[in-house]
Scaffold this motif. Structure first.
Motif, mmCIF file in Angstrom:
data_model
loop_
_atom_site.group_PDB
_atom_site.id
_atom_site.type_symbol
_atom_site.label_atom_id
_atom_site.label_comp_id
_atom_site.label_asym_id
_atom_site.label_seq_id
_atom_site.Cartn_x
_atom_site.Cartn_y
_atom_site.Cartn_z
ATOM 1 N N GLN A 311 -2.062 0.743 12.024
ATOM 2 C CA GLN A 311 -1.865 -0.280 10.995
ATOM 3 C C GLN A 311 -2.816 -0.035 9.834
ATOM 4 O O GLN A 311 -4.036 -0.011 10.006
ATOM 5 N N ILE A 312 -2.261 0.163 8.642
ATOM 6 C CA ILE A 312 -3.065 0.383 7.442
ATOM 7 C C ILE A 312 -3.177 -0.941 6.689
ATOM 8 O O ILE A 312 -2.158 -1.509 6.283
ATOM 9 N N PRO A 313 -4.382 -1.459 6.489
ATOM 10 C CA PRO A 313 -4.528 -2.752 5.810
ATOM 11 C C PRO A 313 -4.270 -2.644 4.320
ATOM 12 O O PRO A 313 -4.360 -1.565 3.724
ATOM 13 N N SER A 314 -3.952 -3.763 3.710
ATOM 14 C CA SER A 314 -3.767 -3.798 2.257
ATOM 15 C C SER A 314 -5.116 -3.598 1.573
ATOM 16 O O SER A 314 -6.172 -3.780 2.180
ATOM 17 N N LEU A 315 -5.084 -3.260 0.303
ATOM 18 C CA LEU A 315 -6.317 -2.980 -0.428
ATOM 19 C C LEU A 315 -7.186 -4.228 -0.541
ATOM 20 O O LEU A 315 -8.418 -4.148 -0.542
ATOM 21 N N SER A 316 -6.561 -5.400 -0.597
ATOM 22 C CA SER A 316 -7.324 -6.648 -0.701
ATOM 23 C C SER A 316 -8.103 -6.947 0.564
ATOM 24 O O SER A 316 -9.045 -7.750 0.540
ATOM 25 N N ASP A 317 -7.738 -6.305 1.678
ATOM 26 C CA ASP A 317 -8.453 -6.505 2.944
ATOM 27 C C ASP A 317 -9.541 -5.460 3.159
ATOM 28 O O ASP A 317 -10.166 -5.421 4.221
ATOM 29 N N ARG A 318 -9.745 -4.593 2.190
ATOM 30 C CA ARG A 318 -10.821 -3.597 2.278
ATOM 31 C C ARG A 318 -11.454 -3.409 0.900
ATOM 32 O O ARG A 318 -11.366 -2.356 0.277
ATOM 33 N N ASN A 319 -12.077 -4.480 0.437
ATOM 34 C CA ASN A 319 -12.662 -4.495 -0.908
ATOM 35 C C ASN A 319 -13.679 -3.390 -1.138
ATOM 36 O O ASN A 319 -13.872 -2.948 -2.271
#
Length: 462
Positions: A311-319
Motif C-alpha cells: 500500500q502506497i500512501p498519498s503524499l498528504s500522509d507523508r509530509n
C-alpha cells in the motif's frame, strides 16, 4: 523426364497434385522435413496427410478449396518452419485440374528473425536503462523518501526485488507506483531484459486482446500484413507491469488469468503456443477486495495478483517527503529546459502545507508549469494558484516570514533578510533530525547549516 528434372533441380520444393488432391509429382528430398521417406508420398492424398498431422495445414488442399493463389506458413512435426505458395491450374473449360505448390524451408530464417526480435527487445531495454540513468531514477537509493512509511516500503520491495514474486501496488493515482515498479525491475535479476508497462485503462477493450496477445499475418481485417508481437510476448524474460489492473472487464480478466496460470499463449489467428517467462507487477487505485465482493473482479485472479501487496500512501500522509520532492523536481525541470528558476522560501512553505490531492504527479506538473510560465527568475507565492495560497492561509501553525522592522514600518533590507533567514533556520531545526536533513530541506550545504545554527540558535523561540 524434363519435367521431373526441373522439379528435382529447383531451389524450391515443387509439389503437383490433381483435382482430387492426389500427389502426382514432387521433389524427392522435400518430404524429409515433414518426417516422410522419399518416394512414400507419390499417390498419397494431401487430405489424408493433413489428417495425420504431417501437413499442418496442406497448401494444396487450401488452393483446391479457394481456387486462387495462396501463401501460408507451415509448422512441421520435425520442428521446421516452411513457407508454401500454391497456384491453381485450370483447363480450357475453366475446371481446376492441377495445383502446383512451391515450398521453402524457412527454419533458419525464422530463427534469425526470432533472434533479431530478441535483440530488438534487449535494445529497447538498454534504451530504457539509458533514460533511467539520465533521469537519475535508477535503483532504490534514488527514490526520494524521508518519511518512515516510505522507508519501510523501500525495505520491503528491496527484499523482494531479486525474487520473481508477483507484486501488487495499491494506492491513489499519482503516488509513484510506476516509478517503484521500474525500480524493482532495475534491481532484479531481469534488469537487462525489457520492462513493459501497460496502462489497462487507456487501451480500448476492442483492441486490448490484439495489443496484449498479438496476432499472426491476416488474422483479421486491417491487421498488419506482417503480424504483430503482443505486449505480453514483448515482456518475455523481463517484467510485465500492468497499471490500473482494476479497469479490466471480467472477460479480459479470464484471458489474462489463463496466461498467468499456464505461462503460455497463442497469438490471435495462430496455432503455435508460445512459452513465456516474465515477472508480473500490477497496480491499481481501486479496492480490489471490494470489487471481488461486488462481482466486478475475479477472486482467482485477485489471489494470483495479491502475493505481495504494498500500500502506497498519498503524499498528504507523508509530509516529510514533500520538501525533497519539491527540490528534486525544481532541479530536474530546470535542467530539462535549461533554466535557472528559483523558489522563494515563502513559496516552499506554501507548497509544503498544500494537501496535494493529485499526489506526486500534481506536484511535478505544477512545478513544471511554474518554471515555464513565470518570467521572473524567482517564483513567489503570488505566482501560485489561488487554491494553494488559500489552503496555506488557513494553516494554523504558519508564521509569515517578515521581520520585526517591517511590522513596525521600519523596513531595512539587511535586517529583514536576516530575520527571514533566522525564521527559516528555526523551522528547519524543528522539522529535521540532522543537519544533513536541514541542508536538504533548505537547499544549502551542511557546513552552511552548522554556521547558521551557531549564529541564530540562541535566538530561537523556546
Amino acid at each position: 523426364m524434363e519435367l521431373n528434372k526441373i522439379i528435382e533441380t529447383s531451389n524450391n520444393n515443387i509439389t503437383i497434385t490433381d483435382e482430387n488432391g492426389i500427389i502426382q509429382r514432387s521433389h524427392p528430398g522435400h518430404w524429409s522435413i515433414y518426417g516422410m521417406e522419399p518416394g512414400s508420398y507419390i499417390g498419397k492424398s494431401v487430405y489424408e496427410l493433413e489428417k495425420e498431422g504431417l501437413l499442418s495445414p496442406s497448401i494444396n488442399a487450401i488452393v483446391l478449396k479457394e481456387k486462387k493463389p495462396v501463401r501460408i506458413m507451415q509448422h512441421t512435426k520435425t520442428g521446421h518452419v516452411v513457407m508454401s505458395t500454391g497456384y491453381p491450374i485450370f483447363d480450357k473449360e475453366g475446371r481446376l485440374v492441377r495445383v502446383v505448390s512451391y515450398s521453402q524451408d524457412q527454419t533458419e530464417i525464422w530463427k534469425l528473425k526470432e533472434e533479431y526480435e530478441q535483440l530488438q527487445r534487449k535494445l529497447k531495454g538498454y534504451q530504457t536503462e539509458v533514460e533511467d540513468l539520465r533521469e537519475k531514477e535508477f535503483g532504490f537509493q534514488s527514490i526520494l523518501a524521508r518519511s518512515n512509511t516510505m522507508q519501510q516500503i523501500i525495505k520491503t520491495i528491496n527484499n523482494v526485488a531479486k525474487t520473481d514474486a508477483t507484486i501488487l501496488f495499491l494506492g491513489p493515482s499519482g503516488v509513484g507506483k510506476s516509478t517503484l515498479a521500474r525500480a524493482i525491475h532495475n534491481q532484479s535479476n531481469r534488469s537487462k531484459e525489457p520492462f513493459i508497462e501497460v496502462n489497462c485503462s487507456t487501451i480500448p477493450e476492442s483492441l486490448f486482446e490484439s495489443e496484449m496477445f498479438g496476432y499472426e499475418t491476416g488474422a483479421f481485417t486491417g491487421a498488419n500484413k506482417k503480424g504483430k508481437q503482443g505486449l505480453i510476448e514483448q515482456a518475455d524474460s523481463g517484467t510485465l507491469f500492468l497499471d490500473e489492473i482494476g479497469e479490466l472487464s471480467l472477460a479480459l480478466q479470464a484471458k489474462l488469468l489463463k496466461v498467468l496460470q499456464e505461462k503460455k499463449m497463442v497469438r490471435i489467428g495462430g496455432n503455435k503456443e508460445l512459452l513465456l517467462d516474465f515477472r508480473l507487477i500490477t497496480a491499481t487505485n481501486q479496492d480490489l477486495e471490494d470489487m471481488v465482493k461486488k462481482g466486478k473482479f475475479r477472486l482467482d485472479l485477485f489471489y494470483r495478483l495479491n502475493v505481495v501487496p504494498i500500500q502506497i500512501p498519498s503524499l498528504s500522509d507523508r509530509n516529510d517527503d514533500i520538501p525533497i520532492l519539491i527540490q528534486h523536481y525544481v532541479e530536474k525541470i530546470n535542467e530539462k529546459y535549461q533554466t535557472l528558476k528559483k523558489f522563494h522560501p515563502s513559496t516552499y512553505e506554501l507548497l509544503m502545507h498544500y494537501e496535494w490531492p493529485g499526489n506526486i504527479r500534481e506536484l511535478e506538473n505544477l512545478i513544471e508549469r511554474l518554471i515555464l510560465t513565470t518570467e521572473a527568475p524567482m517564483i513567489y507565492p503570488s505566482h501560485l494558484p489561488p487554491a494553494i495560497r488559500g489552503n496555506f492561509e488557513q494553516t494554523e501553525d504558519h508564521h509569515d516570514l517578515i521581520s520585526k522592522e517591517e511590522v513596525e514600518g521600519k523596513l531595512n533590507l539587511k535586517n529583514t533578510l536576516e530575520e527571514v533567514e533566522k525564521q527559516l533556520i528555526e523551522k528547519a531545526y524543528k522539522r529535521c533530525q540532522t543537519t544533513y536533513q536541514m541542508a536538504e530541506y533548505l537547499g544549502i550545504s551542511q557546513p552552511s547549516v552548522i554556521y547558521k545554527l551557531k549564529k541564530y540558535k540562541d535566538q530561537f523561540d523556546h
